[in-house]
Design an enzyme around this catalytic site. Structure first.
Site, PDB file in Angstrom:
ATOM      1  N   TYR A   1      16.996 -13.783  -1.109  1.00  0.00           N
ATOM      2  CA  TYR A   1      16.452 -12.616  -1.796  1.00  0.00           C
ATOM      3  C   TYR A   1      16.900 -11.322  -1.116  1.00  0.00           C
ATOM      4  O   TYR A   1      16.076 -10.509  -0.712  1.00  0.00           O
ATOM      5  CB  TYR A   1      14.931 -12.718  -1.834  1.00  0.00           C
ATOM      6  CG  TYR A   1      14.301 -11.976  -2.980  1.00  0.00           C
ATOM      7  CD1 TYR A   1      14.628 -12.253  -4.294  1.00  0.00           C
ATOM      8  CD2 TYR A   1      13.349 -10.983  -2.750  1.00  0.00           C
ATOM      9  CE1 TYR A   1      14.049 -11.578  -5.347  1.00  0.00           C
ATOM     10  CE2 TYR A   1      12.752 -10.301  -3.793  1.00  0.00           C
ATOM     11  CZ  TYR A   1      13.106 -10.609  -5.088  1.00  0.00           C
ATOM     12  OH  TYR A   1      12.519  -9.931  -6.137  1.00  0.00           O
TER      13      TYR A   1
ATOM     14  N   HIS B   1      16.377  -5.199  -7.084  1.00  0.00           N
ATOM     15  CA  HIS B   1      15.911  -4.813  -8.417  1.00  0.00           C
ATOM     16  C   HIS B   1      16.765  -3.695  -9.013  1.00  0.00           C
ATOM     17  O   HIS B   1      16.493  -3.212 -10.100  1.00  0.00           O
ATOM     18  CB  HIS B   1      14.449  -4.353  -8.378  1.00  0.00           C
ATOM     19  CG  HIS B   1      13.492  -5.450  -8.031  1.00  0.00           C
ATOM     20  ND1 HIS B   1      13.146  -5.742  -6.729  1.00  0.00           N
ATOM     21  CD2 HIS B   1      12.817  -6.336  -8.810  1.00  0.00           C
ATOM     22  CE1 HIS B   1      12.296  -6.760  -6.726  1.00  0.00           C
ATOM     23  NE2 HIS B   1      12.086  -7.145  -7.966  1.00  0.00           N
TER      24      HIS B   1
ATOM     25  N   ASP C   1      14.320  -2.205  -0.767  1.00  0.00           N
ATOM     26  CA  ASP C   1      14.196  -3.209  -1.823  1.00  0.00           C
ATOM     27  C   ASP C   1      15.066  -4.436  -1.508  1.00  0.00           C
ATOM     28  O   ASP C   1      15.778  -4.950  -2.372  1.00  0.00           O
ATOM     29  CB  ASP C   1      14.562  -2.581  -3.180  1.00  0.00           C
ATOM     30  CG  ASP C   1      14.463  -3.559  -4.346  1.00  0.00           C
ATOM     31  OD1 ASP C   1      13.639  -4.494  -4.276  1.00  0.00           O
ATOM     32  OD2 ASP C   1      15.212  -3.370  -5.327  1.00  0.00           O
TER      33      ASP C   1
HETATM   34 ZN   LIG Z   1      11.760 -10.635  -9.765  1.00  0.00          ZN
END
Ligand SMILES: [Zn+2]
Lengths: 107, 382
Positions: free
Chosen positions: B188, B275, B270
């Site tokens: 991520y 995003h 982020d």
């Molecule tokens: Zn998400």
């Protein structure tokens, strides 16, 4: 710590919308100032690791960055909301409220 | 330059879990240590620590199994169960949205991609609504979906966000984070994280398009439509069609998403802009789907799904995703098929070239699973 300024930033979250504010400590009402300074002192902010990570990577959680300017020094912490210890959580709630309030007064 | 990451070849965790729960003591030990060793398994640490618990999350007959919980504005999860599979509607709209939205997501994966829930093994879909107070967010915590109520604690004139169950693609988005956790395990952060985000937007949007019976041309390609209150100048959170145009508001600022590599945003915030830069692969999907016409979940969705399930690895980058979707299109529909050309155009239009270097045929998963099974003695040695 002789704290002058706190920079708060929240990024990420599902919406990915950045919320940020800078707070001059001396501009705060006394009660709030004391509350924030006490929290920072209690958790030994300057001793915390720069990046706190929890066990679970959480998709879409908020990511917080707090920078404390004290004297000539700058201390930064970056942490996802799932990795916040209780005292840092309380500080972030205070700062987040400030940031949201200021955000909505911008126009 | 094409780099094939070793993580592309991994034994699917549901297989390992199967082995861990059913194998001999030695097989079990090896399977568990493999699960633990995998850098990307951190997200399932808790699932691992209670295997008995993990088993109980699997539906008895492999059907749709949902529970919606109410956090009652607190932060402990999962909260109090308020609607279980088969129960009639609740008086609480957020409960019903979470229930129906996860049902529609299950149906897309089952009916179209023949996938049995999040883990392809009937995992129960748990959702918690009314998480905390004034919580402007929804997330997937590795085990379940969690939804806030937006700005319900502020005066109506100050509210920017509605409840996060209001848009069905948000629910599909969160559940797809679960699917990704069990399949490609995209880390991520930075480009892998933006691909993780984009996969969630792609399948979230497909859930909505299928519920509305919209073709690619009819769909709005907006993520989070209705999440903003009327106080915000914007149609939603992201636009897959035109990234960067979903909102432009005096309070919230402007949609920061790029729709082309030339506008790629370099940031450490982020988790490295996961995003933000997801706009680039989002638009590649949109263009591919529009090139193909008809329902986006059919061909474009199939190509992306197989890529997510079988091809992408934890550290895959945009270029890898482009190359792999291109390769999958050839496997599914033929070399130089219309479908493969549509994929090529999708990526080309966002500044990523594919097809200049021949991609070697791969049999991901299979060979690697076979060798793992041999390793633990569950399959005959060669
Ligand atoms: Zn998400």
């Amino acid at each position: 710590m002789n704290i002058r300024k706190i920079k708060f930033e929240r990024t990420g979250g599902f919406a990915g919308i950045r919320v940020a504010t800078e707070i001059e400590i001396e501009d705060l009402p006394e009660e709030q100032r004391n509350e924030i300074l006490e929290l920072l002192d209690d958790m030994d902010f300057e001793e915390l690791p720069a990046k706190l990570s929890g066990g679970l990577p959480v998709s879409d959680e908020f990511v917080y960055s707090i920078v404390v300017e004290a004297g000539e020094e700058e201390y930064q912490i970056v942490a996802g909301e799932s990795a916040l210890p209780q005292d840092l959580q309380s500080l972030i709630e205070l700062l987040e409220k400030q940031a949201k309030r200021r955000l909505r007064k911008k126009d | 330059m094409h780099i094939y990451h070793p993580m592309n070849c991994i034994v699917p965790p549901h297989m390992l879990e199967e082995i861990a729960s059913r194998g001999t003591a030695a097989q079990r030990e090896l399977a568990i240590s493999t699960l633990k060793a995998s850098e990307q398994m951190r997200g399932q640490r808790r699932a691992l620590s209670d295997f008995a618990g993990a088993v109980s999350r699997v539906a008895a007959v492999g059907g749709k199994e949902r529970i919606v919980y109410d956090a009652r504005n607190g932060s402990s999860l999962p909260g109090t169960p308020v609607r279980k599979e088969g129960d009639g509607p609740s008086a609480d709209v957020a409960v019903n949205e979470a229930y129906d939205g996860s049902g529609a997501t299950f149906d897309l994966y089952k009916d179209i991609y023949n996938r049995n829930s999040i883990d392809n093994n009937g995992m129960r879909m748990d959702s918690t609504v009314h998480y905390r107070k004034g919580y402007d967010n929804a997330f997937w915590n590795g085990e379940q979906m969690v939804y806030g109520d937006g700005d319900e604690d502020l005066p109506v004139s100050d509210r920017l966000f509605n409840r996060f169950t209001i848009a069905i693609d948000i629910i599909g988005h969160e559940l797809t984070h679960g699917v990704t956790q069990f399949e490609a395990k995209l880390v991520y952060s930075y480009q892998a994280g933006a691909l993780n985000e984009s996969m969630s937007d792609v399948f979230g949007s497909l859930v909505k398009q299928r519920v509305l019976n919209h073709t690619a041309a009819q769909a709005d390609w907006i993520i989070g439509e209705g999440l903003f209150t009327p106080n915000v100048k914007g149609v939603g959170i992201r636009s897959m069609k035109e990234p960067g145009t979903a909102y432009n508001d005096p309070v919230l600022g402007r949609d920061p998403q790029p729709g082309h590599m030339k506008d790629y945003v370099n940031t450490s915030s982020d988790n490295g802009g996961v995003h933000i830069n997801s706009g680039i692969p989002n638009r590649a999907f949109y263009i591919t789907a529009m090139e193909l016409g008809g329902y986006a979940w059919e061909k474009a969705g199939q190509i992306w799904y197989v890529t997510l399930r079988d091809k992408l690895g934890s550290t895959s980058q945009f270029q890898d995703c482009a190359d792999l979707t291109y390769a999958v299109a050839a496997e599914l529909y033929g070399v130089n098929s219309l479908e493969q050309m549509a994929v090529k155009k999708g990526w080309a239009d966002v500044g990523i070239a594919v097809g200049d270097v021949p991609v070697p045929p791969t049999e991901p998963g299979e060979g690697c699973l076979a060798s793992f099974l041999r390793l633990i003695g569950a399959a005959p040695s060669k």
